[in-house]
Design an enzyme around this catalytic site. Sequence first.
Site, PDB file in Angstrom:
ATOM      1  N   ASP A  51       0.840  -1.203   0.000  1.00 31.89           N
ATOM      2  CA  ASP A  51       0.000   0.000   0.000  1.00 31.89           C
ATOM      3  C   ASP A  51       0.877   1.256   0.000  1.00 31.89           C
ATOM      4  OD1 ASP A  51       0.870  -0.177   2.592  1.00 31.89           O
ATOM      5  OD2 ASP A  51      -1.119  -0.157   3.519  1.00 31.89           O
ATOM      6  N   SER A  52       2.210   1.056   0.050  1.00 33.11           N
ATOM      7  CA  SER A  52       3.144   2.164  -0.175  1.00 33.11           C
ATOM      8  C   SER A  52       2.953   2.748  -1.577  1.00 33.11           C
ATOM      9  CB  SER A  52       4.595   1.695   0.003  1.00 33.11           C
ATOM     10  OG  SER A  52       4.830   0.524  -0.752  1.00 33.11           O
ATOM     11  N   ASP A  90      -0.880  -6.208  -0.522  1.00 34.04           N
ATOM     12  CA  ASP A  90      -1.424  -5.622   0.709  1.00 34.04           C
ATOM     13  C   ASP A  90      -2.936  -5.498   0.617  1.00 34.04           C
ATOM     14  OD1 ASP A  90       0.432  -5.075   2.697  1.00 34.04           O
ATOM     15  OD2 ASP A  90       1.089  -3.185   1.781  1.00 34.04           O
ATOM     16  N   LYS A 120      -1.211  -9.519   2.470  1.00 27.26           N
ATOM     17  CA  LYS A 120      -0.524  -9.075   3.687  1.00 27.26           C
ATOM     18  C   LYS A 120      -1.451  -8.135   4.439  1.00 27.26           C
ATOM     19  CE  LYS A 120       3.102  -6.017   3.704  1.00 27.26           C
ATOM     20  NZ  LYS A 120       2.546  -4.885   4.472  1.00 27.26           N
ATOM     21  N   GLU A 122      -1.838  -5.795   8.307  1.00 31.73           N
ATOM     22  CA  GLU A 122      -1.092  -5.224   9.432  1.00 31.73           C
ATOM     23  C   GLU A 122      -1.823  -5.461  10.747  1.00 31.73           C
ATOM     24  OE1 GLU A 122      -0.349  -1.030   8.735  1.00 31.73           O
ATOM     25  OE2 GLU A 122       0.652  -1.418   6.828  1.00 31.73           O
ATOM     26  N   GLU A 189       8.719  -4.379  10.729  1.00 28.75           N
ATOM     27  CA  GLU A 189       9.148  -3.069  10.217  1.00 28.75           C
ATOM     28  C   GLU A 189       9.653  -2.175  11.337  1.00 28.75           C
ATOM     29  OE1 GLU A 189       6.495  -1.215   7.433  1.00 28.75           O
ATOM     30  OE2 GLU A 189       7.630   0.655   7.422  1.00 28.75           O
TER      31      GLU A 189
HETATM   32  O1  KIV Z   1       3.537  -1.174   1.687  1.00 32.39           O
HETATM   33  C1  KIV Z   1       4.717  -1.574   1.726  1.00 32.39           C
HETATM   34  O2  KIV Z   1       5.543  -1.295   0.848  1.00 32.39           O
HETATM   35  C2  KIV Z   1       5.106  -2.384   2.870  1.00 32.39           C
HETATM   36  C3  KIV Z   1       6.562  -2.712   3.016  1.00 32.39           C
HETATM   37  C4  KIV Z   1       7.318  -1.521   3.460  1.00 32.39           C
HETATM   38  C5  KIV Z   1       6.790  -3.872   3.904  1.00 32.39           C
HETATM   39  O3  KIV Z   1       4.304  -2.757   3.652  1.00 32.39           O
END
Ligand code: KIV
Length: 271
Positions: A51-52, A90, A120, A122, A189
């Site tokens: 989600d980055s 994510d 993934k 959180e 992280e």
């Molecule tokens: O969204 C992302 O890029 C991440 C990584 C930094 C692990 O969750």
Amino acid sequence: MSVHSEIKKITTETLRKMKFDKEKITMLTAYDYTTAKMVDEGGVDSILIGDSAANVMAGFETTLPITLDQLIYHTQCVVRGVERALIVADLPFGSYQSNSEKALESAVRMMKEGGAHAVKIEGGIEIQKSIKKIVNAGIPVMGHLGLTPQSIYQFGTYKVRAKEDAEAEKLFSDAKLLEELGCFALVLEKIPADLAKKVSESISIPTIGIGAGPDCDGQVLVYQDMVGMNQGFSPKFLRRYLDLYTEITGAVSQYVKDVKAVDFPNKNESY
Ligand code: KIV
């Protein structure tokens, strides 16, 4: 026999075996077809549609605004460029925290429409019902503890997490819980290296670190950061392998000069 059939695809089982064999796992983010193709050919074991994307693709300050539909689109683009790596996507903020039914629906959409191999999410004990529900549906789940950017407004800063005993103890018990719930791997992280080492040695599933020291079972970085496209972001944990920001702005300014000077296109570049 085609070249494709010779490629041995990475699975969640491969990652488990790599931990067992003490072979480090590599992961990078990608959000589009062209980058995913290069990252896969470069040999990473896993690609994360993080989600980055909200930060590096869309320019938002946090990861919160990106939607499930948008991350599904990015995942579809990445899937078309990848032959070998395990593709993890994510689930964005708001798509799994409210209840486990919604979490399952979001995960199913990501697998069915996006084409991801795993999702993934959180958090620890707070989202255990969502994790259980998704795992029970046969969808591999990667956990994510420590600095969890979807909770940035609760943390208030992007500083290192779990430096104090109470937070470190909660992180440790959350890691054990995620393993018990059936997560196949866990991102750690921005936490102290000693804590990441202790967690990695105490659970059987692989840990993938970002700012969590050398003793995690693998490492992940955001692609734009590691190739130096993102000059404003220089945390201590980041190693830049290229200075693409300078390379690309230099190439663009040369192109501008060439066109203005009627040097491009030349005779050989014309029909
Ligand atoms: O969204 C992302 O890029 C991440 C990584 C930094 C692990 O969750």
